[in-house]
Design a protein around this motif. Structure first.
Motif, short mmCIF file in Angstrom:
data_model
loop_
_atom_site.label_atom_id
_atom_site.label_comp_id
_atom_site.label_asym_id
_atom_site.label_seq_id
_atom_site.Cartn_x
_atom_site.Cartn_y
_atom_site.Cartn_z
N GLY A 29 0.81 -1.20 0.00
CA GLY A 29 0.00 0.00 0.00
C GLY A 29 0.85 1.25 0.00
N GLU A 30 0.26 2.31 0.54
CA GLU A 30 0.93 3.60 0.59
C GLU A 30 0.85 4.15 2.01
N ILE A 31 1.93 4.79 2.44
CA ILE A 31 1.98 5.44 3.76
C ILE A 31 2.19 6.93 3.53
N VAL A 32 1.47 7.74 4.30
CA VAL A 32 1.65 9.19 4.28
C VAL A 32 2.02 9.62 5.70
N ILE A 33 3.20 10.23 5.84
CA ILE A 33 3.65 10.74 7.13
C ILE A 33 3.57 12.27 7.06
N PRO A 34 2.72 12.87 7.89
CA PRO A 34 2.55 14.33 7.81
C PRO A 34 3.80 15.07 8.29
N VAL A 35 3.78 16.36 8.07
CA VAL A 35 4.88 17.20 8.54
C VAL A 35 4.80 17.34 10.05
N GLY A 36 5.92 17.75 10.65
CA GLY A 36 6.01 17.87 12.10
C GLY A 36 5.32 19.11 12.62
N GLY A 37 5.92 19.70 13.53
CA GLY A 37 5.46 20.93 14.15
C GLY A 37 6.72 21.53 14.71
N VAL A 38 6.94 21.33 16.00
CA VAL A 38 8.18 21.80 16.61
C VAL A 38 9.32 20.80 16.40
N GLY A 39 9.02 19.61 15.96
CA GLY A 39 10.04 18.59 15.70
C GLY A 39 9.59 17.71 14.57
N PRO A 40 10.35 16.67 14.25
CA PRO A 40 9.97 15.80 13.14
C PRO A 40 8.76 14.94 13.50
#
Length: 134
Positions: A55-66
């Protein structure tokens, strides 16, 4: 769709092999789930059976860290291909990091625990396959 489909999506693996079923799974028919309790990521399964998961994985962007995926290992070998990255894989046992750019792949042998980290400013998109039944 529900989590009870994991392990037999889109059809039971043994039955599909016995009947030689070919099944098209369009993007809108993927089994979507948010995976991970401490580090949730979007996972879209095209296949999940006794022979393989893909399948596919989507990892969102961080905030104050990764942002990161959950620490995990698989019973079978895994391959990741980065569609939109870069992605950083962290192997805790050896304290190694691997930076994988767009259109690059990454192989993980069975049993190796890892996390995928997003240090960037856009979501990471990767396709993957895990072969626990091989």
């Amino acid at each position: 769709m529900s989590l009870d489909k994991i392990g037999n999506w889109p059809v039971d693996g043994a039955e599909a092999r016995r009947k030689a079923h070919l099944v098209k799974v369009a993007k809108e028919n993927r089994l979507n789930l948010v995976w991970g309790q401490d580090h949730p990521v979007l996972m879209e399964l095209c296949v999940s059976n006794d022979y393989m998961h893909a399948g596919e994985i989507v990892i969102p962007v961080g905030g104050v860290g990764p942002r990161a995926s959950e620490p995990v290992s698989h019973e079978g070998d895994a391959v990741f291909y980065v569609l939109q990255g870069p992605a950083t894989f962290y192997i805790a046992a050896t304290d190694d990091t691997f930076h994988i750019r767009d259109r690059e792949g990454f192989f993980l042998p069975a049993g190796v625990s890892y996390q995928c980290l997003n240090y960037g400013s856009s979501p990471i998109r990767m396709v993957f396959t895990v072969a626990p039944g091989l």
